[in-house]
Design a protein around this motif. Structure first.
Motif, PDB file in Angstrom:
ATOM      1  N   ARG A  34       0.830  -1.204   0.000  1.00 45.57           N
ATOM      2  CA  ARG A  34       0.000   0.000   0.000  1.00 45.57           C
ATOM      3  C   ARG A  34       0.856   1.242   0.000  1.00 45.57           C
ATOM      4  NH1 ARG A  34      -4.852  -0.084   4.091  1.00 45.57           N
ATOM      5  NH2 ARG A  34      -6.224  -1.428   2.943  1.00 45.57           N
ATOM      6  N   PRO A  35       0.458   2.215  -0.782  1.00 46.80           N
ATOM      7  CA  PRO A  35       1.208   3.462  -0.790  1.00 46.80           C
ATOM      8  C   PRO A  35       1.015   4.209   0.524  1.00 46.80           C
ATOM      9  CG  PRO A  35      -0.745   3.646  -2.177  1.00 46.80           C
ATOM     10  CD  PRO A  35      -0.680   2.225  -1.694  1.00 46.80           C
ATOM     11  N   VAL A  36       2.076   4.886   0.923  1.00 43.10           N
ATOM     12  CA  VAL A  36       2.004   5.679   2.148  1.00 43.10           C
ATOM     13  C   VAL A  36       2.329   7.112   1.763  1.00 43.10           C
ATOM     14  CG1 VAL A  36       3.030   6.034   4.416  1.00 43.10           C
ATOM     15  CG2 VAL A  36       2.729   3.722   3.541  1.00 43.10           C
ATOM     16  N   TYR A  37       1.563   8.020   2.261  1.00 45.04           N
ATOM     17  CA  TYR A  37       1.777   9.410   1.888  1.00 45.04           C
ATOM     18  C   TYR A  37       2.144  10.274   3.080  1.00 45.04           C
ATOM     19  CZ  TYR A  37      -0.631   7.685  -2.201  1.00 45.04           C
ATOM     20  OH  TYR A  37      -0.987   6.947  -3.296  1.00 45.04           O
ATOM     21  N   CYS A  38       2.881  11.306   2.801  1.00 44.25           N
ATOM     22  CA  CYS A  38       3.245  12.236   3.854  1.00 44.25           C
ATOM     23  C   CYS A  38       2.047  13.141   4.132  1.00 44.25           C
ATOM     24  CB  CYS A  38       4.464  13.065   3.434  1.00 44.25           C
ATOM     25  SG  CYS A  38       4.131  14.221   2.092  1.00 44.25           S
ATOM     26  N   ARG A  39       2.239  13.985   5.103  1.00 42.41           N
ATOM     27  CA  ARG A  39       1.128  14.845   5.508  1.00 42.41           C
ATOM     28  C   ARG A  39       0.676  15.777   4.387  1.00 42.41           C
ATOM     29  NH1 ARG A  39       1.914  17.563  11.319  1.00 42.41           N
ATOM     30  NH2 ARG A  39       2.689  15.516  11.794  1.00 42.41           N
ATOM     31  N   ASP A  40       1.592  16.154   3.548  1.00 43.97           N
ATOM     32  CA  ASP A  40       1.243  17.072   2.456  1.00 43.97           C
ATOM     33  C   ASP A  40       0.456  16.367   1.357  1.00 43.97           C
ATOM     34  OD1 ASP A  40       2.514  19.154   3.691  1.00 43.97           O
ATOM     35  OD2 ASP A  40       4.408  18.814   2.649  1.00 43.97           O
ATOM     36  N   CYS A  41       0.868  15.136   1.069  1.00 46.68           N
ATOM     37  CA  CYS A  41       0.248  14.426  -0.042  1.00 46.68           C
ATOM     38  C   CYS A  41      -1.001  13.663   0.373  1.00 46.68           C
ATOM     39  CB  CYS A  41       1.252  13.457  -0.650  1.00 46.68           C
ATOM     40  SG  CYS A  41       2.721  14.291  -1.278  1.00 46.68           S
ATOM     41  N   PHE A  42      -1.101  13.323   1.621  1.00 51.60           N
ATOM     42  CA  PHE A  42      -2.234  12.511   2.065  1.00 51.60           C
ATOM     43  C   PHE A  42      -3.586  13.075   1.638  1.00 51.60           C
ATOM     44  CE2 PHE A  42      -5.331  11.110   5.271  1.00 51.60           C
ATOM     45  CZ  PHE A  42      -5.274   9.752   5.023  1.00 51.60           C
TER      46      PHE A  42
END
Ligand SMILES: [Zn+2]
Length: 51
Positions: A34-42
Motif C-alpha cells: 500500500r502506498p504511504v503518503y506524507c502529511r502534504d500528499c495525504f
C-alpha cells in the motif's frame, strides 16, 4: 518526568512518501503493498467523499 505530547506515546515508523518521495513517519507499520503518503500528499489521495 516524562513529557507527554498529544495522545501519549505512539510507535512511529519511518517510511517514504509514495508521492513526493520525502521521508515521513506513520503511526502504523507501512504495508509494502500500500502506498504511504506524507502529511502534504495525504489529502490529495483521500478517496472522494460521498454525500
Ligand atoms: Zn508526499
Amino acid at each position: 518526568m516524562k513529557k507527554v505530547d498529544f495522545k501519549g506515546p505512539r510507535d512511529m515508523h519511518k517510511t517514504k512518501c509514495s508521492d513526493c518521495g520525502q521521508a515521513t513517519e506513520v503511526p502504523f507499520v507501512p504495508d509494502a503493498d500500500r502506498p504511504v503518503y506524507c502529511r502534504d500528499c495525504f489529502p490529495k489521495h483521500k478517496p472522494p467523499k460521498k454525500e
